[in-house]
Design an enzyme around this catalytic site. Structure first.
Site, PDB file in Angstrom:
ATOM      1  N   GLU A 117       0.854  -1.191   0.000  1.00  0.00           N
ATOM      2  CA  GLU A 117       0.000   0.000   0.000  1.00  0.00           C
ATOM      3  C   GLU A 117       0.890   1.242   0.000  1.00  0.00           C
ATOM      4  OE1 GLU A 117      -2.379  -0.303   3.572  1.00  0.00           O
ATOM      5  OE2 GLU A 117      -2.417  -2.482   3.379  1.00  0.00           O
ATOM      6  N   LYS A 119       2.479   4.523   1.383  1.00  0.00           N
ATOM      7  CA  LYS A 119       2.675   5.029   2.743  1.00  0.00           C
ATOM      8  C   LYS A 119       2.274   6.506   2.765  1.00  0.00           C
ATOM      9  CE  LYS A 119       5.978   5.374   6.528  1.00  0.00           C
ATOM     10  NZ  LYS A 119       5.689   6.796   6.816  1.00  0.00           N
ATOM     11  N   ASP A 121       1.525  10.253   3.999  1.00  0.00           N
ATOM     12  CA  ASP A 121       2.248  11.183   4.860  1.00  0.00           C
ATOM     13  C   ASP A 121       1.241  12.088   5.561  1.00  0.00           C
ATOM     14  OD1 ASP A 121       4.357  12.384   6.093  1.00  0.00           O
ATOM     15  OD2 ASP A 121       4.916  13.645   4.395  1.00  0.00           O
ATOM     16  N   TYR A 229      -6.354   1.443   6.916  1.00  0.00           N
ATOM     17  CA  TYR A 229      -5.411   0.427   6.442  1.00  0.00           C
ATOM     18  C   TYR A 229      -5.101  -0.693   7.431  1.00  0.00           C
ATOM     19  CZ  TYR A 229      -2.274   3.803   8.796  1.00  0.00           C
ATOM     20  OH  TYR A 229      -1.695   4.674   9.691  1.00  0.00           O
ATOM     21  N   LYS A 317      10.932   3.374   2.371  1.00  0.00           N
ATOM     22  CA  LYS A 317      10.880   4.825   2.194  1.00  0.00           C
ATOM     23  C   LYS A 317      11.428   5.251   0.830  1.00  0.00           C
ATOM     24  CE  LYS A 317       9.717   7.146   5.166  1.00  0.00           C
ATOM     25  NZ  LYS A 317      10.304   7.646   6.436  1.00  0.00           N
ATOM     26  N   CYS A 411       6.181  49.826  -1.894  1.00  0.00           N
ATOM     27  CA  CYS A 411       5.859  48.752  -2.835  1.00  0.00           C
ATOM     28  C   CYS A 411       6.878  48.740  -3.968  1.00  0.00           C
ATOM     29  CB  CYS A 411       4.453  48.949  -3.396  1.00  0.00           C
ATOM     30  SG  CYS A 411       4.039  47.779  -4.715  1.00  0.00           S
ATOM     31  N   CYS A 414       4.787  49.968  -7.270  1.00  0.00           N
ATOM     32  CA  CYS A 414       4.149  51.282  -7.458  1.00  0.00           C
ATOM     33  C   CYS A 414       4.658  52.352  -6.500  1.00  0.00           C
ATOM     34  CB  CYS A 414       2.635  51.152  -7.325  1.00  0.00           C
ATOM     35  SG  CYS A 414       2.064  50.808  -5.638  1.00  0.00           S
ATOM     36  N   CYS A 429       0.797  45.931   0.045  1.00  0.00           N
ATOM     37  CA  CYS A 429       0.824  47.227  -0.628  1.00  0.00           C
ATOM     38  C   CYS A 429      -0.557  47.839  -0.496  1.00  0.00           C
ATOM     39  CB  CYS A 429       1.189  47.050  -2.104  1.00  0.00           C
ATOM     40  SG  CYS A 429       0.827  48.507  -3.109  1.00  0.00           S
ATOM     41  N   CYS A 434      -2.184  49.975  -7.702  1.00  0.00           N
ATOM     42  CA  CYS A 434      -0.891  49.309  -7.856  1.00  0.00           C
ATOM     43  C   CYS A 434      -0.882  48.504  -9.156  1.00  0.00           C
ATOM     44  CB  CYS A 434      -0.629  48.382  -6.671  1.00  0.00           C
ATOM     45  SG  CYS A 434       0.896  47.417  -6.838  1.00  0.00           S
TER      46      CYS A 434
END
Length: 671
Positions: A117, A119, A121, A229, A317, A411, A414, A429, A434
């Site tokens: 199956e 694995k 995370d 599982y 892994k 910014c 602008c 900003c 802008c």
């Protein structure tokens, strides 16, 4: 309605809602529109409000989340939730297989049947069902004692509050992994950054943080899902193997990965591992390896456990998806909501077969926390389609010439004031005009998933802005052939194509138009919910927060964002100008009595005449349903070139398989 009639109707509604939740969240085969589902759900809520004595813990209405807890209570697992021993190489897998054979004293040449199956995370949890009803849900914790997160797990739509089928076991403990799909992770982080909150580092942290909320209403707003599982303690049922156990879970309505497979010996395990390595980047969720288990439960019991891990299973892994490189520069960029984000320009490096030259740094607080500087040697990580991120600075590599990039005083696009909002990590900003925000909003509006103005990409939009031909999205619909002919290297044919693409966008679906407007917190999925619920942009613009909150999956934050957007006079004027220019969003309705009404299609492989999404739309326009996976209820599988496991499963289940030409004949009425 008297009490007896209400009780009968409530039972009918709960059964129907459970069935449709399973179809939608587990099988990916919805049969109802969102509006039809919402009507059932509202009817149930109304009846339960009128008859509170009829409310039960397993009612679908209990998924919404309750009052915040002060802390989680502890839960002791009846059977410890052990961790798995790791393997990293082909030799490690061969050694595991050899240990199993030695322990079982198998004769030479006899091979072990394993179940492999992916694995996942995520976060390991245990569900406890007593006589079919979910009574306790807990985290793994230290393997012996976990935390009671029952209320939070009840908000996860793929987890049934009551098992399907007759005569459920007296006790069924099921272990599994709660996780956040990658697309949902990206949406959640984008939302958090817009709201000035720190982003999650990865999907696993996001899932863990979501599940361990003391306020289950927050968990309910996060699109967590789960795959089961492994068994815990079971009374009233007996299973002979892992494969049989997973099959029984599916029949009971519990979510199980479709990628689990029985294999034989080391060769079978290695083939499966290599297949998952290739599929890893195409999956909608993150996996970090493969779990290999002896299939037979009697053999598992004979092999037993060590103090911390079973002798009959191993986790193989994947290699880490990380690389070491140098940050050559840090560049601030302005998004369409005004958030300024620092992005690292990297010395190009290959990670999992992909050349990476940029990585997100999220925000300045995150940069300060990790002490990230220009010139640093860093570890970057890439996960699926998620933008690469800097996970660690190798401070021992510093020469002293590295420098920190401060928050810009103005910014970068602008020159307007830059503000860090209190209690937010985002830097924004404040310029209403802008150019970066205008540019990004127009790029978003014209993009493929929004109004799909084919050919009108970032390069041409920047020229339109530079020439002063557009100031917002409504100006796109005022452009002429002469405007485009002012571009560098623009031919008459290309100008005509661009104008045709803009003209074609006037009849896009309402959901695309809503998404294209760039309303904060409204992604593609939410836009579809809104289009279905309101049917026109005028109705949506007039909607109250209460009306918005009555829609499944719309929370207070999203509702407030929508009403704020439509209360803005400038936004209303922009929409008015587009409507006057001929923009008339359409609402797609399933064809009643279409040639595919009641039929479920699955497409696999590469189609020649059209894309898979185009084929799915053809089916839906004729009243059919286009599913993503094959089951006994699938009517047809249309197989293109290089069709894969879906074709194999169709043949196993006896589902009718069509070539692309045969599908076209059906579509044209020749079959």
């Amino acid at each position: 309605m008297d009490r007896n009639a209400a009780e009968r109707r409530i039972a009918e509604l709960r059964a129907e809602i459970r069935r449709h939740d399973h179809l939608y969240y587990v099988l990916d085969r919805p049969e109802l529109t969102d509006a039809e589902y919402d009507a059932l759900y509202r009817e149930l809520l109304k009846l339960e409000e009128e008859h509170p004595e009829l409310v039960t813990p397993d009612s679908p209405s209990r998924r919404v989340g309750g009052a915040p807890l002060e802390k989680f209570k502890q839960v002791t697992h009846r059977i410890p939730m052990l961790s798995l021993e790791n393997a990293f190489t082909d030799g490690d897998i061969a050694e595991f297989d050899a240990r199993v054979k030695r322990a079982l004293a198998l004769p030479a040449g006899e091979e072990i049947a394993y179940v492999c199956e992916p694995k996942l995370d995520g976060l390991a949890v245990e569900l406890v069902y007593e006589y079919g009803t979910l009574t306790v849900g807990s985290t793994r914790g230290d393997g012996v004692v976990g935390e009671n997160v029952t209320q939070n797990l009840k908000t996860v739509k793929s987890i049934p509050l009551r098992l399907e089928g007759e005569n459920p076991p007296e006790l069924l403990e099921v272990r599994g992994e709660v996780f956040l799909p990658l697309a949902a992770f990206q949406r959640l982080n984008a939302q958090r950054e817009e709201e000035g909150e720190p982003p999650f580092a990865n999907p696993r942290n996001a899932a863990a943080g979501s599940l361990r909320q003391l306020d289950s209403r927050i968990t309910a707003r996060r699109p967590l899902t789960m795959f089961c599982y492994a068994p815990g303690e079971i009374r009233g049922a007996d299973f002979g193997s892992q494969g049989e156990f997973l099959s029984a879970l599916r029949q009971r309505g519990l979510p199980v990965t479709s990628l689990a497979r029985q294999v034989t010996g080391v060769a079978g395990v290695l083939a499966y591992y290599r297949e998952m390595t290739e599929k890893r980047d195409t999956l909608p969720y993150e996996i970090d390896g493969v779990v290999v288990k002896v299939d037979s439960f009697p053999l598992q019991r004979e092999l037993g456990e060590k103090s911390r891990s079973p002798r009959w299973a191993v986790a193989v892994k994947f290699p880490p998806r990380q690389a070491v490189t140098v940050i050559e520069d840090i560049v601030p960029s302005v998004g369409r909501t005004g958030v300024i984000t620092p992005t690292a320009n990297l010395r190009p490096v290959e990670v999992s077969g992909v050349t990476v030259s940029r990585a997100t740094l999220h925000n300045w607080e995150e940069m300060e926390r990790k002490d990230i500087r220009i010139g640093d040697t860093v570890v970057i990580e890439r996960a699926g389609d998620v933008i690469p991120a800097v996970v660690k600075v190798l401070t021992e590599k510093r020469s002293g010439s590295e420098r920190f990039l401060p928050i810009p005083a103005a910014c970068p696009e602008c020159g307007s004031e830059v503000v860090k909002i209190p209690d937010e990590v985002a830097v924004r900003c404040m310029g209403l005009s802008c150019p970066a925000q205008i540019r990004e909003s127009i790029i978003h509006f014209a993009s493929r998933n929004a109004m799909d103005m084919e050919g009108l990409g970032e390069k041409y939009i920047e020229q339109l802005l530079r020439l002063g031909l557009v100031g917002n999205v409504a100006d796109l619909y005022t452009l002429t052939r002469d405007d485009f002919m002012k571009f560098d290297r623009m031919g008459e044919k290309l100008a005509e194509n661009l104008l045709n693409a803009i003209e074609a966008s006037k009849k896009r679906e309402l959901s695309r138009f809503i998404f294209a407007l760039g309303i904060r917190h409204v992604g593609e999925h939410t836009a579809k919910l809104l289009a279905t619920a309101f049917g026109s942009i005028d109705n949506l613009a007039r909607a109250t927060e209460a009306e918005l909150l009555s829609i499944r999956e719309i929370g207070p934050q999203v509702a407030q964002s929508i009403t704020t957007f439509f209360h803005n006079e400038g936004n209303r004027e922009t929409i008015r100008r587009m409507v006057e220019a001929g923009v008339e969003p359409t609402v797609e309705e399933k064809k009643v009595g279409g040639k595919f009404t009641g039929k479920t299609f699955v497409f696999t492989g590469t189609l020649i005449r059209f894309s898979r999404s185009e084929a799915q739309k053809m089916v839906e326009s004729e009243g059919g349903h286009a599913a993503g996976s094959v089951s006994k209820k699938t009517d047809y599988v249309v197989a293109g070139d290089e069709a894969g496991s879906k074709l194999d499963k169709a043949r196993q289940l006896g589902v009718t398989v069509l070539a692309e030409d045969e599908f076209l004949q059906m579509l044209e009425g020749e079959q």
